[in-house]
Design an enzyme around this catalytic site. Structure first.
Site, mmCIF file in Angstrom:
data_model
loop_
_atom_site.group_PDB
_atom_site.id
_atom_site.type_symbol
_atom_site.label_atom_id
_atom_site.label_comp_id
_atom_site.label_asym_id
_atom_site.label_seq_id
_atom_site.Cartn_x
_atom_site.Cartn_y
_atom_site.Cartn_z
ATOM 1 N N CYS A 176 0.816 -1.227 0.000
ATOM 2 C CA CYS A 176 0.000 0.000 0.000
ATOM 3 C C CYS A 176 0.847 1.274 0.000
ATOM 4 O O CYS A 176 1.960 1.296 0.496
ATOM 5 C CB CYS A 176 -0.863 0.062 1.252
ATOM 6 S SG CYS A 176 -1.756 -1.428 1.598
ATOM 7 N N LYS A 206 5.858 -4.216 -4.632
ATOM 8 C CA LYS A 206 7.288 -3.899 -4.737
ATOM 9 C C LYS A 206 7.961 -3.897 -3.369
ATOM 10 O O LYS A 206 9.109 -4.305 -3.229
ATOM 11 C CB LYS A 206 7.434 -2.521 -5.392
ATOM 12 C CG LYS A 206 8.872 -2.081 -5.636
ATOM 13 C CD LYS A 206 9.450 -2.767 -6.851
ATOM 14 C CE LYS A 206 10.861 -2.340 -7.168
ATOM 15 N NZ LYS A 206 11.514 -3.359 -8.023
#
Ligand code: M6R
Length: 595
Positions: A2, A590
């Site tokens: 997030c 990521k």
């Protein structure tokens, strides 16, 4: 993982374009849902849903949103499925506060039950909503905003950052505990974000928050408070000089392809940096005296650790234990002593699994060094010395240029420790350039056939074993196929039974291991399988392989690194052929800031 962004301006204005752009710049972190909220006077406008930024922005017309304050959030699902209701930001019970978080509130389930028992309106299963109710709980008891956040901090277990605001106010508030948070100060506005890419297009004046700090943002100033005792913290802003060019695709269809092509350039920059870095000698001196040396990372960074351990044994006569971060804690921690040294490797420098292992290792007295790409990341700040990977922004979720620079850093360290010629490494950038140019058409010719298969193997031996594992991970990550990386000699101990007509098996052959690889190739081809070999040109391989993808001729260490490049390219092209976005593979993030 997030990402949050919040902005405070002087008066109501069209914030939609700023919020959508900020959301786009957070996409590299990985996400499945998007939302935005604006606040003006006594109104909150909240729009959110599962989907990509551009889809959600178009469906809900996010561009038209106006307000004096705005928040946007990209969500990567952990608590609650990706859905409209679980998307962020979230409202409090009566809809006069709104906020969003990044990270994980691990006692979310218990908290939801408490909030409902206390009569609050809980709409979702998402832990971001718990952050808002945790503040609401104390606001409703009459505490001020800062004190309510401080009390909420005690209730919310886990690692997170959140931003929150309410109607009839002119400020936003944000807190950092374990997840990244940076504040930007511009002309007539202030903003806060999980990371720099969403801030730098707006302002270069930033303040990085530490864990346990609360920031209050007005349109023309910010104030920092300690969670512990509420005291005011003085911190001068810094001016970021890093270039943002890297966050544009620069004519490439995807960031992944751009970043693959950037590898020669960033490798040259890294080598130049390493030759002038004082930290290199500090690290090598400690390694020389160490009882045990560990290289610790996850995913691709772990594969770099594996490659590093091969280089250290081969070129510096030094045995190193490469280990996945959580397994380091589970397996080796009881044996760790202050005479041991660890290099913790992480592109983001924020991977929770790695930071957990680091924390335990430091508590056990181990000397801990870091290798990270993100300047200012936790790993870069809390280790005794660290080496930056010098890659600039890596936006695409699949790690490419950071992997090659991790491997080059290890090769450089091993070469120096073994008193070998580090200058020889200066040939690498040109060899990498040639490899990309030469192998790109070769792998493109394979895409149509490879695309037919959803089960593959990637085999290497000795120095190319980590390369094979990395090739398999990249292929799985972006094509969603099953591709298993394995030591080539293990294939005959079971997986060989999977081979049928045309079944593709990648072999990564180092120049010193050709005879052994030739045996492996024949075990596959004589059963009708297709042996696709990635190596320097070699008559023996040419005669036996089904296909030979040739990299330039150099030496074993370089070959093991160069062979990664066509494997990256092949993964990329197959993903594109399947219609997948290689930059943002489904379900992945990521920066993995959760356990
Ligand atoms: O930021 P880190 O290097 O610590 O991330 C570790 C892994 O999550 C990461 O390498 C992951 O495996 C890559 N997306 C693979 O391309």
């Amino acid at each position: 993982m997030c990402g949050i962004f919040g902005i405070v301006t002087e008066k109501e204005q069209n914030l939609g374009p700023i919020l959508v752009d900020a959301a786009r710049r957070l996409t590299y972190r990985g996400y499945d849902s998007v939302g935005a909220a604006t606040i003006s006077g006594d109104k909150i406008d909240l729009r959110k849903d599962a989907g990509r930024v551009d889809d959600v922005a178009a469906r809900y017309n996010l561009q038209e949103m106006t307000g004096q304050r705005g928040i946007t959030q990209l969500r990567w699902a952990t608590f609650g499925e990706p859905s409209q209701v679980n998307s962020q930001p979230h409202l409090d019970s009566d809809g006069d506060m709104v906020g969003a978080h990044n990270g994980n509130v691990v006692n979310n389930v218990e908290l939801r039950e408490q909030f409902m028992a206390e009569g609050m309106t809980v709409r979702s299963h998402n832990d971001g909503e718990s952050c808002i109710h945790a503040v609401e709980r104390y606001i409703d008891k009459g505490f001020g905003f800062i004190d309510s956040i401080r009390k909420a901090y005690d209730d919310l277990q886990g690692d997170y950052a959140f931003v929150i605001g309410r109607i009839d106010d002119d400020k936003l508030y944000a807190i950092k505990k374990g997840s990244g948070l940076v504040v930007g100060i511009g002309e007539g506005f202030t903003c806060v974000s999980s990371d720099l890419p969403s801030i730098l297009p707006l302002t270069r004046k930033v303040i990085r928050l530490e864990d346990g700090e609360i920031i209050t943002l007005w349109h023309d100033r910010v104030e920092l408070h300690s969670v512990k005792d509420g005291s005011l913290i003085e911190r001068e802003p810094e001016i970021i000089t890093e270039e943002m060019g890297a966050v544009q695709k620069g004519g490439f269809a995807h960031f992944m392809l751009k970043e693959i092509h950037e590898q020669p350039k960033v490798a040259a920059e890294l080598l130049h940096f390493l030759e002038n870095s004082a930290s290199v000698q500090v690290i090598l001196d400690k390694i020389k005296k160490a009882r045990h040396v560990y290289f610790i990372g996850c995913g691709t960074s772990y594969h770099a650790c594996m490659a590093g351990s091969v280089y250290f044994a081969k070129y510096a006569n030094t045995a190193v234990i490469p280990v996945l971060a959580p397994q380091f804690t589970a397996q080796y921690l009881p044996a760790v002593t202050p005479e041991d040294v660890g290099i913790f490797v992480s592109q983001s420098g924020e991977t929770k699994d790695v930071l957990n292992a680091l924390q335990y290792a430091q508590a056990a007295g181990m000397t801990c060094f870091g290798m990270a790409n993100v300047i200012g990341s936790t790993l870069s700040r809390v280790t005794e010395a660290w080496l930056p990977l010098c890659c600039g922004y890596e936006i695409s979720v699949p790690a490419t240029k950071t992997l090659t620079n991790q491997v080059i850093t290890f090769l450089y360290l091993a070469t120096r420790l073994g008193r070998r010629d580090v200058k020889a490494l200066d040939q690498l950038p040109v060899l990498m350039e040639e490899t990309i140019a030469h192998t790109d058409p070769q792998v493109q010719a394979l895409v149509e056939d490879i695309n037919q298969w959803n089960d593959l193997y990637s085999l290497g031996y000795g120095i190319t074993y980590p390369t094979a594992l990395e090739g398999a991970l990249k292929f799985k990550e972006v094509t969603y196929a099953h591709c298993e990386g394995m030591l080539s000699t293990e294939f005959k101990h079971g997986p060989l039974s999977a081979v049928s007509k045309g079944f593709p098996v990648f072999f990564i052959a180092g120049p010193e291991d050709v005879p052994l690889i030739v045996s492996g190739i024949n075990e596959v081809t004589c059963r009708g399988g297709r042996a696709i070999v990635f190596s320097e040109y070699d008559e023996r391989l040419k005669a036996n392989a089904s296909d030979l993808v040739t990299i330039p001729t150099s030496n074993a260490a370089f070959a093991s690194l160069l062979a990664v490049l066509p494997l990256q390219l092949l993964s990329y092209y197959v993903a594109v052929a399947r219609g997948f976005d290689p930059d943002f593979p489904r379900n992945l993030s990521k920066t993995l800031t959760v356990d």
